[in-house]
Design an enzyme around this catalytic site. Structure first.
Site, short mmCIF file in Angstrom:
data_model
loop_
_atom_site.label_atom_id
_atom_site.label_comp_id
_atom_site.label_asym_id
_atom_site.label_seq_id
_atom_site.Cartn_x
_atom_site.Cartn_y
_atom_site.Cartn_z
N LYS A 83 8.34 -6.06 27.13
CA LYS A 83 7.10 -5.99 27.90
C LYS A 83 6.75 -7.39 28.37
CE LYS A 83 3.43 -2.66 27.00
NZ LYS A 83 2.35 -2.29 26.08
O1 G3P Z 1 -0.31 -0.69 25.30
C1 G3P Z 1 -1.09 -1.07 26.36
C2 G3P Z 1 -2.33 -0.23 26.57
O2 G3P Z 1 -2.04 1.11 26.38
C3 G3P Z 1 -3.57 -0.70 25.86
O3 G3P Z 1 -4.59 0.22 25.85
O4 G3P Z 1 -6.78 1.03 25.06
O5 G3P Z 1 -6.14 -1.38 24.67
O6 G3P Z 1 -6.71 -0.57 26.95
P1 G3P Z 1 -6.15 -0.20 25.61
#
Ligand code: G3P
Length: 215
Positions: A83
């Site tokens: 990533k």
């Molecule tokens: O893994 C990246 C993403 O899914 C993060 O999600 O909930 O922290 O915005 P959030």
């Protein structure tokens, strides 16, 4: 639409993997920090559980550092995908890594333009963060729709991962837009499988079966 789990917790991954529906895992530094384990050992452990791509994030800010870190992460297991944040140094690193056959998941994507740039750099996946777009007062699903249209217009092979999923309706909407993958947190998987009418139906069938089974 394939389903990944968005977590670095081995227990959650094993449980959802046991449902037979999981195609991959995405992690990020915030999720990894919750586990209190050495990062490389954690990624190896996760990669051995799931038969599919496991995203592990590079954190270096410059191209040379990202490339070095990515090579190291990719060497941990065959199914590790690196990533990389969507920024100029990240694009440059992606182009180098794609040339070496290392799959990149370009993360922190918030617009179709960023997704177009990521695809041109050779990213295997892009991760638009729908929940964070919603949080900022805009429509996260609109970003997915724009990316899907742009990619379809030019037959771009980069796969779109709907990320920052906050609730089951995000998953449905992404699937209706033809998104390739949704990466879903553990609690959202639990909400996806639940339906009050299913629970009610099971209870009724079990109760009626009691009347039938000894006839
Ligand atoms: O893994 C990246 C993403 O899914 C993060 O999600 O909930 O922290 O915005 P959030």
């Amino acid at each position: 639409m394939d389903l990944f789990i968005d977590t670095a917790n081995v227990g959650e991954i094993k449980e959802i993997n046991s449902w037979g529906i999981l195609s991959g895992v995405t992690t990020n530094p915030t999720l990894a920090a919750k586990e209190g384990k050495k990062f490389h050992a954690l990624i190896k452990e996760i990669a051995a559980i799931v038969d599919g791509p496991v995203s592990a994030e590079a954190v270096c800010p410059d191209c040379a550092g990202i490339v070095e870190e990515a090579r190291e992460l990719a060497s941990l297991a065959e199914n590790v995908v690196v990533k990389i944040p969507c920024m100029p140094e990240g694009l440059a690193a992606t182009a180098i890594l794609a040339g070496e056959g290392i799959d990149v998941n370009m993360t922190l994507v918030f617009s179709a333009n960023q997704a177009l740039l990521a695809a041109h750099a050779g990213a295997a996946y892009v991760s638009p963060f729908v929940g964070r777009v919603d949080d900022a007062g805009n429509d996260g699903m609109m970003v997915i729709e724009e990316i899907m249209t742009v990619y379809e217009n030019y037959d771009i092979q980069t796969e779109v991962i709907c990320a920052s999923v906050r609730h089951p309706q995000h998953v449905v909407e992404a699937a209706m837009l033809g998104c390739d993958i949704a990466t879903v947190p553990y609690d959202v998987f639990q909400k996806m499988i639940k339906h009050p009418l299913t629970d009610k139906g099971i209870a009724a069938f079990l109760s009626d079966w009691e009347k039938v089974k000894n006839l």
